[in-house]
Design an enzyme around this catalytic site. Structure first.
Site, PDB file in Angstrom:
ATOM      1  N   LYS A  47      34.583  39.148  30.561  1.00 13.24           N
ATOM      2  CA  LYS A  47      33.418  39.741  29.897  1.00 13.24           C
ATOM      3  C   LYS A  47      33.250  41.225  30.238  1.00 13.24           C
ATOM      4  O   LYS A  47      32.141  41.718  30.423  1.00 13.24           O
ATOM      5  CB  LYS A  47      32.143  38.964  30.222  1.00 13.24           C
ATOM      6  CG  LYS A  47      32.259  37.458  30.033  1.00 13.24           C
ATOM      7  CD  LYS A  47      32.885  37.066  28.701  1.00 13.24           C
ATOM      8  CE  LYS A  47      32.034  37.428  27.491  1.00 13.24           C
ATOM      9  NZ  LYS A  47      32.693  37.021  26.209  1.00 13.24           N
ATOM     10  N   HIS A 102      43.456  38.056  32.973  1.00 14.25           N
ATOM     11  CA  HIS A 102      42.297  38.142  33.869  1.00 14.25           C
ATOM     12  C   HIS A 102      42.722  37.959  35.326  1.00 14.25           C
ATOM     13  O   HIS A 102      41.866  37.811  36.201  1.00 14.25           O
ATOM     14  CB  HIS A 102      41.290  37.034  33.556  1.00 14.25           C
ATOM     15  CG  HIS A 102      40.432  37.266  32.356  1.00 14.25           C
ATOM     16  ND1 HIS A 102      39.933  38.498  31.990  1.00 14.25           N
ATOM     17  CD2 HIS A 102      39.938  36.385  31.440  1.00 14.25           C
ATOM     18  CE1 HIS A 102      39.184  38.369  30.895  1.00 14.25           C
ATOM     19  NE2 HIS A 102      39.169  37.106  30.552  1.00 14.25           N
ATOM     20  N   SER A 132      26.701  38.534  30.568  1.00 12.94           N
ATOM     21  CA  SER A 132      27.579  38.175  29.463  1.00 12.94           C
ATOM     22  C   SER A 132      28.351  36.890  29.755  1.00 12.94           C
ATOM     23  O   SER A 132      28.513  36.034  28.877  1.00 12.94           O
ATOM     24  CB  SER A 132      28.552  39.328  29.184  1.00 12.94           C
ATOM     25  OG  SER A 132      29.329  39.067  28.034  1.00 12.94           O
TER      26      SER A 132
END
Length: 290
Positions: A47, A102, A132
């Site tokens: 995010k 990620h 988020s």
């Protein structure tokens, strides 16, 4: 169809969504995946502008040609290296490959660190990333979550969320920020100066785009256009995985939304921990975080 699980896979103390990862895929990416010198990596903590950067890289790579942007989902154009699908999606792909991750630095492909491949690491104000991620977990049916933001905030601060601690992730990658093949970008900087950010990316990647092509990239990677592009907004994903009847994948696309959810006490606690753990990186001053 394989049953959707909300169970997390825990490797090295870090949570990964088990629906898309397994121990073999994480072992493969770290120890076997062969990075090429012309690979381009889009790396973020969740995010923090991941999808946005996928679309920018797609259009920089095509010099503004919208064909793939409009016809192929972003997870096919800039696939995830650590997911179960990473090997099949990337090994036979022609160069130059655009790759998303990620992963924290200590679980990243070892072959990257002896290569000339380029990597863009995008950071976002962690308070906004927390908010988020909370809302994303409400629509991602494969993730465990809490209905109360205060409870989620506590998990975030402990690093008990997917991909682990924001502090560990960011400090790990920022320890390499002076390497010439790594570019640090900020979500807030991209919001404030989208065109300048795209020019900076083009220069880093050695991509010579004329003004018309750059304008095309800027226009088509605006929040409004990404939210309305079926190849970007994850509406092609079935509701049993991401249920956008509960909320949009592209929610607001702004900076400072954390102020609507953090209590004063939470913000003060966060700031204290931030100063302790991130004091060596000067992020608040550099990126204007509050």
């Amino acid at each position: 169809m394989e049953a959707i699980t909300t169970e997390d896979l825990v490797v090295n103390g870090i949570r990964f969504p088990a629906v898309a990862h397994d121990e073999e895929s994480l072992r493969y990416v770290q120890h076997e995946f062969q990075v090429r010198d012309d690979d381009v990596f889009n790396v973020t903590y969740p995010k923090s502008g991941t999808t946005w950067m996928q679309e920018i890289l797609t259009l920089i790579n095509s010099k503004g040609d919208l064909s793939l942007y409009k016809s192929s989902p972003n997870w096919d154009r800039v696939p995830w290296v650590e997911q179960k699908t990473g090997r099949g999606n990337l090994e036979s792909r022609p160069s130059p490959r655009l790759i998303t991750s990620h992963l924290p630095v200590h679980m990243f492909p070892k072959s990257f660190f002896g290569s000339k491949a380029k990597l863009i690491y995008t950071v976002r104000n962690p308070k906004d990333a927390c908010v988020s991620l909370f809302f994303y977990c409400q629509i991602a049916e494969f993730l465990k979550t809490t209905e109360n933001f205060g409870d989620f905030y506590s998990l975030f601060m402990k690093g008990d969320v997917i991909y682990g601690s924001w502090f560990d992730h960011v400090s790990g990658w920022l320890s390499l920020k002076d390497q010439t093949n790594i570019l640090l970008m900020s979500y807030e900087g991209m919001l404030q100066d989208p065109r300048g950010s795209i020019v900076k990316l083009c220069n880093f990647l050695g991509r010579d785009l004329d003004d018309v092509a750059i304008d095309t990239v800027v226009e088509n990677t605006s929040f409004k256009n990404l939210k309305n592009n079926q190849m970007s907004n994850y509406t092609l994903v079935p509701n049993e995985f991401i249920d956008q009847r509960k909320g949009s994948f592209f929610r607001k696309g702004i900076s400072g939304d954390w102020k609507n959810y953090f209590t004063v006490a939470q913000s003060e606690e966060f700031d204290k921990i931030f100063e302790e753990k991130m004091k060596n990186f000067n992020l608040k001053e550099r990126f204007g975080w509050d």
